[in-house]
Scaffold this active site. Structure first.
Site, PDB file in Angstrom:
ATOM      1  N   PHE A 187      62.558  80.688 101.687  1.00 28.61           N
ATOM      2  CA  PHE A 187      63.886  80.159 101.386  1.00 28.61           C
ATOM      3  C   PHE A 187      64.641  79.700 102.625  1.00 28.61           C
ATOM      4  O   PHE A 187      65.591  78.923 102.519  1.00 28.61           O
ATOM      5  CB  PHE A 187      64.725  81.222 100.663  1.00 28.61           C
ATOM      6  CG  PHE A 187      65.253  82.314 101.573  1.00 28.61           C
ATOM      7  CD1 PHE A 187      66.473  82.171 102.225  1.00 28.61           C
ATOM      8  CD2 PHE A 187      64.533  83.476 101.788  1.00 28.61           C
ATOM      9  CE1 PHE A 187      66.950  83.161 103.076  1.00 28.61           C
ATOM     10  CE2 PHE A 187      65.000  84.469 102.628  1.00 28.61           C
ATOM     11  CZ  PHE A 187      66.218  84.315 103.274  1.00 28.61           C
ATOM     12  N   ARG A 209      64.760  80.325  95.245  1.00 32.06           N
ATOM     13  CA  ARG A 209      66.167  80.413  95.636  1.00 32.06           C
ATOM     14  C   ARG A 209      66.779  79.052  95.941  1.00 32.06           C
ATOM     15  O   ARG A 209      67.964  78.831  95.698  1.00 32.06           O
ATOM     16  CB  ARG A 209      66.328  81.294  96.875  1.00 32.06           C
ATOM     17  CG  ARG A 209      65.944  82.747  96.688  1.00 32.06           C
ATOM     18  CD  ARG A 209      66.320  83.503  97.952  1.00 32.06           C
ATOM     19  NE  ARG A 209      65.856  84.873  97.952  1.00 32.06           N
ATOM     20  CZ  ARG A 209      66.141  85.742  98.918  1.00 32.06           C
ATOM     21  NH1 ARG A 209      66.862  85.356  99.959  1.00 32.06           N
ATOM     22  NH2 ARG A 209      65.687  86.976  98.857  1.00 32.06           N
ATOM     23  N   GLU A 228      62.781  94.182 110.648  1.00 35.13           N
ATOM     24  CA  GLU A 228      63.344  92.837 110.538  1.00 35.13           C
ATOM     25  C   GLU A 228      64.603  92.878 109.678  1.00 35.13           C
ATOM     26  O   GLU A 228      64.549  93.210 108.496  1.00 35.13           O
ATOM     27  CB  GLU A 228      62.326  91.877 109.929  1.00 35.13           C
ATOM     28  CG  GLU A 228      62.807  90.447 109.864  1.00 35.13           C
ATOM     29  CD  GLU A 228      61.756  89.491 109.331  1.00 35.13           C
ATOM     30  OE1 GLU A 228      61.695  88.351 109.831  1.00 35.13           O
ATOM     31  OE2 GLU A 228      60.988  89.869 108.421  1.00 35.13           O
ATOM     32  N   LYS A 238      54.879  74.963  96.042  1.00 30.97           N
ATOM     33  CA  LYS A 238      55.734  75.819  95.230  1.00 30.97           C
ATOM     34  C   LYS A 238      56.926  76.241  96.088  1.00 30.97           C
ATOM     35  O   LYS A 238      56.808  77.080  96.973  1.00 30.97           O
ATOM     36  CB  LYS A 238      54.994  77.066  94.738  1.00 30.97           C
ATOM     37  CG  LYS A 238      55.786  77.819  93.648  1.00 30.97           C
ATOM     38  CD  LYS A 238      55.472  79.272  93.588  1.00 30.97           C
ATOM     39  CE  LYS A 238      56.089  80.060  94.706  1.00 30.97           C
ATOM     40  NZ  LYS A 238      57.598  80.084  94.666  1.00 30.97           N
ATOM     41  N   CYS A 245      62.625  82.901 111.390  1.00 33.76           N
ATOM     42  CA  CYS A 245      61.531  83.739 111.901  1.00 33.76           C
ATOM     43  C   CYS A 245      61.422  83.665 113.417  1.00 33.76           C
ATOM     44  O   CYS A 245      60.691  84.453 114.020  1.00 33.76           O
ATOM     45  CB  CYS A 245      60.208  83.365 111.244  1.00 33.76           C
ATOM     46  SG  CYS A 245      59.658  81.685 111.578  1.00 33.76           S
ATOM     47  N   SER A 257      57.679  87.112 104.194  1.00 34.53           N
ATOM     48  CA  SER A 257      57.723  88.438 104.795  1.00 34.53           C
ATOM     49  C   SER A 257      56.309  88.937 105.083  1.00 34.53           C
ATOM     50  O   SER A 257      55.329  88.495 104.471  1.00 34.53           O
ATOM     51  CB  SER A 257      58.424  89.418 103.856  1.00 34.53           C
ATOM     52  OG  SER A 257      57.634  89.670 102.699  1.00 34.53           O
TER      53      SER A 257
END
Length: 494
Positions: free
Chosen positions: A158, A186, A394, A182, A290, A235
């Protein structure tokens, strides 16, 4: 305060782009919210298994003809797509701000980075070349040719709804594969807009498709026997599972996971240049990146630490937070209420663990009147230890955790106690320090006097340890290799 024109005025009904057609899903729909204004801007579906399977079948049928299309012809489709992206640059950027919340300048940067991926991939006639050697034995020649494999799935995060799928999709189709994107459930609108441009560029049906959905759609794509591989960004727990699931089926995978990035500041750093870079690193994209700085590791005595933190804290407190389409705003909201709640939980945990909350982002100071649902201001923790939750896990939000080290080696050792290895940066005026840091630090993306070590499109996006599962990365030559198989030909003519 000047608010830029909003490209979405009424809620959009999101459709799937399958086989060159826009199809309404029969699955359940959920609302897509503008996180700043808390208004519904779209209704997005959870596609059924049959709908995902239909996209896979369309790709399977399109592959033989697309694979045999000359690379220079495939590149022309990408040239046209790039032109359309340039023509629609501002609309694409503003849509990102509306569905994600980031500032318009950040969205424009994301759009530019995405376009650069298309530009690099359009060089496929050269990038896809193999290599050869004649007379490996008497009268025998040998060479390697790179060939596409079929259909690939891209499962997107997202935080960069426009750019991240473009780390992969242009290279997949340029090399002769078909791709199914895909988007994150969100914020899928950016990928729908890209698909509209793909359609306008007249890509053959089934070559580039978009299906919406959540975990079930991802699982169907990964497990289907006609999907050759998957590229995932998200994640670490999910990345590990994607890599494991794809590997169990004998498929190739790029699985980019989470991060806990350290930024080291040496006492010889240029403070005037370092502090603005740190603000961008830790608070850009509201920390939902990230490559964001997470842990600031200051090397030096108390005098340097205290003076540096005084200046940094004051600068952090001045960051203007508000609606991203206001060009005076420097940080937007979190993308979702769940994201904000997660960050609030970490702030409470940090206080409970004994870290000192020097700057409390829970005290909101916004530019303009907006619902507080997703907003946070920057936070700074001091006296953080590496094993505290705020120093180890994180957070994925605008929280800076400050640690101390006596030497550069101690700083590197501290970095290596963390399981992640996405990025690490150092600020110094010493070439010796810089080389020692880049040589010894276990992280896939290293920054020297750079707060966000974001590789350009013609370099791979690195990652190590628990931040990456795979052998080849997204972007550039790595992506070309990932989406092709090297076939060795040994031949002799009598």
């Amino acid at each position: 305060m000047t608010i830029l024109q909003e490209p979405i005025t009424d809620p959009i009904v999101v459709r799937n782009y399958v086989g060159g057609e826009w199809l309404r899903s029969d699955g359940e729909y959920h609302d897509i919210m503008d996180p700043a204004r808390q208004r519904v801007i779209a209704h997005a579906p959870t596609s059924t298994d049959d709908e995902v399977n239909q996209a896979i079948e369309e790709a399977r049928e399109a592959f033989p003809e697309w694979r045999s299309t000359p690379p220079v012809t495939r590149a022309r489709y990408l040239h046209r797509l790039r032109e359309l992206m340039e023509e629609n640059f501002e609309e694409l950027s503003r849509i990102q701000t509306m569905e994600h919340g980031k500032t318009i300048d950040e969205s424009r940067g994301e759009t530019r980075r995405g376009i650069e991926q298309v530009e690099v991939a359009s060089g496929i006639p050269s990038l896809m070349m193999g290599y050869n050697l004649e007379d490996i034995a008497s009268g025998i020649d040998e060479y390697v040719i790179r060939q596409p494999l079929g259909t690939f799935a891209i499962i997107a995060p997202f935080n960069f709804p426009f750019m991240v799928p473009l780390w992969f999709a242009p290279y997949a189709v340029a090399t002769g594969n078909c791709v199914i994107v895909k988007p994150s459930p969100r914020d899928p609108i950016s990928q729908i807009k890209i698909a509209e441009l793909v359609d306008e560029a007249d890509f053959p049906p089934g070559v580039w498709q978009v299906v919406n959905g959540g975990t079930d759609a991802s699982t169907t794509l990964i497990d289907h026997p006609d999907v050759e591989g998957v590229a995932f960004v998200g994640s670490t727990p999910v990345a590990r599972e994607v890599y494991k699931r794809a590997g169990a089926a004998g498929k190739r995978a790029i699985a980019q996971g989470g991060a806990k990035n350290y930024v080291v500041v040496m006492p010889d750093a240029n403070t005037r240049a370092t502090i603005p870079a740190l603000l961008t690193s830790f608070y850009g994209n509201a920390g939902q990146r990230c490559l964001s700085g997470a842990n600031l590791l200051i090397v030096g005595d108390d005098s340097f630490h205290d003076s540096f933190m005084d200046e940094l804290s004051q600068a952090s407190a001045r960051i203007r937070v508000g609606y991203g389409l206001d060009e005076s705003v420097q940080m937007g909201p979190m993308q979702s209420p769940d994201g904000k709640d997660r960050v609030l939980g970490y702030i409470e945990q940090g206080v409970d663990d004994g870290a000192r909350l020097r700057l409390d982002g829970r005290s909101l100071d916004l530019v303009g009147e907006y619902p507080e649902t997703c907003f946070l201001n920057p936070s700074i923790f001091e006296d953080v230890e590496p094993d505290m939750a705020v120093g180890r896990e994180e957070i994925f939000g605008p929280v800076m955790s400050v640690l101390r080290a006596g030497t550069l080696q101690e700083a590197i050792d501290t970095i290596h106690t963390n399981p992640f290895g996405n990025s690490a940066c150092i600020f110094t005026t010493s070439g010796r320090n810089a080389r020692e840091f880049q040589y010894n630090t276990q992280a896939g993306n290293i920054g020297v006097n750079i707060g966000i070590a974001a590789p350009m499109a013609f370099f791979p996006f690195g990652g190590m340890k628990d931040s990456f599962f795979g052998t080849l990365h997204g972007q550039g030559p790595d992506a070309v290799r990932f989406f092709t198989e090297g076939k060795v030909v040994v031949q002799r003519w009598l």
